[in-house]
Design a protein around this motif. Structure first.
Motif, mmCIF file in Angstrom:
data_model
loop_
_atom_site.group_PDB
_atom_site.id
_atom_site.type_symbol
_atom_site.label_atom_id
_atom_site.label_comp_id
_atom_site.label_asym_id
_atom_site.label_seq_id
_atom_site.Cartn_x
_atom_site.Cartn_y
_atom_site.Cartn_z
ATOM 1 N N MET A 179 0.971 -1.050 0.177
ATOM 2 C CA MET A 179 0.154 -0.096 0.009
ATOM 3 C C MET A 179 0.761 1.231 -0.252
ATOM 4 O O MET A 179 1.867 1.510 0.983
ATOM 5 C CB MET A 179 -0.942 0.026 1.272
ATOM 6 N N MET A 180 0.513 2.167 -0.840
ATOM 7 C CA MET A 180 1.465 3.399 -0.971
ATOM 8 C C MET A 180 0.454 4.622 -0.986
ATOM 9 O O MET A 180 -0.810 4.368 -1.357
ATOM 10 C CB MET A 180 2.063 3.339 -2.341
ATOM 11 N N PRO A 181 0.649 5.718 -0.503
ATOM 12 C CA PRO A 181 -0.012 7.109 -0.486
ATOM 13 C C PRO A 181 0.095 7.617 -1.952
ATOM 14 O O PRO A 181 0.970 7.912 -2.461
ATOM 15 C CB PRO A 181 0.551 7.941 0.483
ATOM 16 N N TYR A 182 -1.167 7.844 -2.444
ATOM 17 C CA TYR A 182 -1.019 8.482 -3.972
ATOM 18 C C TYR A 182 -1.239 9.983 -3.962
ATOM 19 O O TYR A 182 -0.510 10.440 -4.660
ATOM 20 C CB TYR A 182 -2.267 7.742 -4.746
ATOM 21 N N SER A 183 -2.254 10.542 -3.206
ATOM 22 C CA SER A 183 -2.263 11.929 -3.244
ATOM 23 C C SER A 183 -1.583 12.588 -1.973
ATOM 24 O O SER A 183 -1.899 13.834 -1.734
ATOM 25 C CB SER A 183 -3.748 12.342 -3.058
ATOM 26 N N ALA A 184 -0.544 11.772 -1.235
ATOM 27 C CA ALA A 184 0.076 12.234 -0.242
ATOM 28 C C ALA A 184 1.397 11.642 -0.290
ATOM 29 O O ALA A 184 1.781 11.030 -1.076
ATOM 30 C CB ALA A 184 -0.806 11.865 1.247
ATOM 31 N N TYR A 185 2.228 12.086 0.722
ATOM 32 C CA TYR A 185 3.706 11.274 0.878
ATOM 33 C C TYR A 185 4.382 11.309 2.152
ATOM 34 O O TYR A 185 3.583 11.924 3.238
ATOM 35 C CB TYR A 185 4.449 12.269 -0.044
ATOM 36 N N TYR A 186 5.018 10.573 2.544
ATOM 37 C CA TYR A 186 5.565 10.313 3.791
ATOM 38 C C TYR A 186 6.377 11.493 4.263
ATOM 39 O O TYR A 186 6.819 12.371 3.567
ATOM 40 C CB TYR A 186 6.552 9.034 3.910
ATOM 41 N N SER A 187 6.532 11.660 5.634
ATOM 42 C CA SER A 187 7.354 12.542 6.141
ATOM 43 C C SER A 187 8.750 12.267 5.872
ATOM 44 O O SER A 187 9.005 11.100 5.756
ATOM 45 C CB SER A 187 7.021 12.801 7.987
ATOM 46 N N ASN A 188 9.675 13.174 6.011
ATOM 47 C CA ASN A 188 11.013 12.814 5.833
ATOM 48 C C ASN A 188 11.702 12.047 7.029
ATOM 49 O O ASN A 188 12.544 11.357 6.753
ATOM 50 C CB ASN A 188 11.796 14.067 5.538
ATOM 51 N N ASN A 189 10.980 12.216 8.202
ATOM 52 C CA ASN A 189 11.643 11.273 9.305
ATOM 53 C C ASN A 189 10.706 10.178 9.370
ATOM 54 O O ASN A 189 9.899 9.995 10.279
ATOM 55 C CB ASN A 189 11.516 12.129 10.487
ATOM 56 N N LEU A 190 11.165 9.054 8.660
ATOM 57 C CA LEU A 190 10.492 7.854 8.764
ATOM 58 C C LEU A 190 11.133 7.005 9.872
ATOM 59 O O LEU A 190 12.276 6.949 10.039
ATOM 60 C CB LEU A 190 10.505 7.028 7.360
ATOM 61 N N ASP A 191 10.064 6.484 10.758
ATOM 62 C CA ASP A 191 10.847 5.421 11.797
ATOM 63 C C ASP A 191 10.188 4.215 11.777
ATOM 64 O O ASP A 191 9.416 3.863 10.751
ATOM 65 C CB ASP A 191 10.407 6.100 13.150
ATOM 66 N N ALA A 192 10.867 3.203 12.624
ATOM 67 C CA ALA A 192 10.306 1.978 12.457
ATOM 68 C C ALA A 192 9.001 1.817 12.561
ATOM 69 O O ALA A 192 8.397 0.705 12.072
ATOM 70 C CB ALA A 192 11.224 0.876 13.297
ATOM 71 N N SER A 193 8.276 2.499 13.445
ATOM 72 C CA SER A 193 7.044 2.343 13.717
ATOM 73 C C SER A 193 6.147 2.565 12.413
ATOM 74 O O SER A 193 4.936 2.091 12.366
ATOM 75 C CB SER A 193 6.521 3.243 14.810
ATOM 76 N N CYS A 194 6.537 3.147 11.365
ATOM 77 C CA CYS A 194 5.910 3.339 10.182
ATOM 78 C C CYS A 194 6.165 2.322 9.174
ATOM 79 O O CYS A 194 5.355 1.579 8.286
ATOM 80 C CB CYS A 194 5.935 4.588 9.562
ATOM 81 N N THR A 195 7.555 2.153 8.961
ATOM 82 C CA THR A 195 8.024 1.337 7.837
ATOM 83 C C THR A 195 8.119 -0.093 8.324
ATOM 84 O O THR A 195 7.862 -1.023 7.315
ATOM 85 C CB THR A 195 9.444 1.780 7.369
ATOM 86 N N THR A 196 8.447 -0.596 9.348
ATOM 87 C CA THR A 196 8.564 -1.745 9.785
ATOM 88 C C THR A 196 7.804 -2.205 11.213
ATOM 89 O O THR A 196 8.608 -2.235 12.128
ATOM 90 C CB THR A 196 9.955 -2.450 10.071
ATOM 91 N N PRO A 197 6.455 -1.989 11.175
ATOM 92 C CA PRO A 197 5.715 -1.986 12.580
ATOM 93 C C PRO A 197 5.614 -3.510 12.946
ATOM 94 O O PRO A 197 5.840 -4.640 12.193
ATOM 95 C CB PRO A 197 4.313 -1.520 12.127
ATOM 96 N N LYS A 198 5.414 -3.714 14.375
ATOM 97 C CA LYS A 198 5.153 -4.992 14.756
ATOM 98 C C LYS A 198 3.688 -5.360 14.418
ATOM 99 O O LYS A 198 2.760 -4.361 14.354
ATOM 100 C CB LYS A 198 5.479 -5.121 16.498
#
Length: 430
Positions: free
Chosen positions: A115-134
């Motif tokens: 899943m990807m955001p189409y009309s939005a974009y991620y913050s520059n400060n990506l952390d593990a809770s967003c990219t690799t959650p439990k």
């Protein structure tokens, strides 16, 4: 919600790392995890046993906090994305593993929806809770992941109703590669994380909506599924009412009151001249408060612009009407005919008829009381001295009646115009 809280608490636990199949398990939980993830499990394959079946992903967005920046027309949001799907290859019998019904696993070890955001974009400060959650895995194969992410989204801004304006912000998420026959979404809505989520000092979320959208593929009957989240933000406008609406009504009242004064009074010229300056100063101050971007002009600016034009016109017309009233020349027959026509009916008599003589006498008395004072200010503003009472006593009163008639029509017309302005141009809360 219980599952969500469990996952959030487990975010703080760092003892669970990506699965290492070469390490000998030391407890029942480790044995179960190794059995599930190391026994030919392929996280790159869709978790269905039949290739014709689609993976159904349930999606719910929980908004934790937000911020809207006027100058960028951009919405910043922190959200929890509640993702739920079934992995047919990750199930077990709890009776065989010490009644273990749930496991906390690393998302890097299992299949995840692309899943990807189409009309939005991620913050520059990506952390593990967003990219690799439990993720929480149930014995039935049900997977629950709650990535906590920050997104930026552009909004459609409309400032025509400023400061009661609303901003329409949309976030659209969908699959990057798989079509609906492979991975499909079920949108379960959106909600606020707590009562404090909507306690922004400038904006308030008044409505939220979510809908599913299917984008057709070229040369194919398949579609790409996407989910659209929509947020309507409304500006807090209590302070704006005090510093904008109140002066607007005061400036309108000054114009109306000045027209109520007789056309030869110096006070009327002073009030209108001062109001022109007040309009200029207020528009300049308002310019720094209104957002600079957007394709629409705030109706407040339109109101004060038109009011400035009206005020300046009233100042010029007042001088013109006074010159007509103080004119010594005989009026043409056509002017007398116009006056007789306007006052020759019942409506004209109510508006102009019986009161014109009284107004002539009142303003004549005003001229007699001020003519001997020879005020230098009056000479500068009007351009001529007030006539001597004896010099004008024998002249025709036609011009005087015409001046009073124009003045009264002007008063009525400006009053009606301002009423229409207040109804159509003053912004109102939706």
């Amino acid at each position: 919600m219980k599952a969500v809280l469990i996952v959030v608490l487990l975010y703080q636990i760092n003892r669970i790392v990506s699965m290492n199949c070469d390490v000998e398990p030391k407890n029942t939980e480790a044995v179960l995890r190794k059995k599930l993830l190391c026994n030919k499990y392929d996280k790159s394959e869709r978790p269905v046993k039949s290739h014709t079946d689609a993976v159904i992903v349930n999606l719910h967005m929980v908004l934790q906090n937000f911020n809207f920046v006027d100058s960028l027309q951009k919405l910043y949001i922190n959200v929890w994305l509640l993702l739920t799907w079934k992995d047919e290859f990750l199930n077990w019998n709890p009776m065989e593993y010490a009644e273990i019904k749930e496991l906390v696993i690393d998302s890097e070890d299992i299949w995840l929806p692309d899943m990807m955001p189409y009309s939005a974009y991620y913050s520059n400060n990506l952390d593990a809770s967003c990219t690799t959650p439990k993720c929480l895995l149930a014995s039935s194969g049900l997977v629950k992941c709650v990535p906590a992410c920050e997104y930026h989204s552009l909004c459609r801004s409309d400032y025509s109703n400023w400061p009661f304006d609303r901003q329409n912000c949309t976030l659209r998420f969908g699959m990057w590669a798989e079509h609906s026959n492979e991975v499909d979404f079920i949108a379960n809505g959106t909600s606020l994380g707590s009562e404090d989520t909507n306690s922004h000092n400038e904006w308030n979320i008044v409505s939220t909506a979510v809908q599913k959208h299917e984008s057709p593929l070229a040369d194919s009957s398949n579609t790409y599924p996407s989910v659209i989240f929509n947020y309507i933000l409304e500006r807090h406008s209590g302070s704006h009412c005090a510093i904008i609406l109140t002066p607007a009504f005061i400036m309108v009242a000054i114009n109306i009151i000045s027209l109520w004064l007789n056309c030869c009074s110096l006070e009327r010229l002073v009030m209108l001249g001062s109001n022109v300056i007040i309009h200029f100063l207020f528009i300049e101050n308002l310019y720094w408060q209104v957002p600079f971007n957007g394709s629409t002009t705030p109706s407040f600016l339109t109101f004060f612009r038109d009011s400035l034009v009206i005020t300046a016109s009233l100042l010029v017309l007042t001088v013109f009407i006074k010159h007509i009233y103080l004119s010594d020349s005989e009026a043409p027959v056509a002017v007398s005919g116009i006056i007789n026509t306007l006052t020759g009916n019942q409506l004209g008599q109510k508006l102009f008829g019986t009161n014109l003589d009284q107004d002539n006498a009142r303003i004549g008395a005003f001229n007699e009381s001020t003519a001997g004072e020879n005020s230098a200010d009056t000479v500068i503003l009007v351009g001529e001295n007030l006539p001597e009472p004896k010099k004008t006593a024998g002249k025709s009163g036609t011009y005087k009646s015409l001046a009073l008639m124009i003045d009264r029509i002007l008063y009525i017309g400006i009053t009606v115009t301002y009423v229409l302005f207040l109804v159509s141009l003053i912004p109102k809360r939706s």
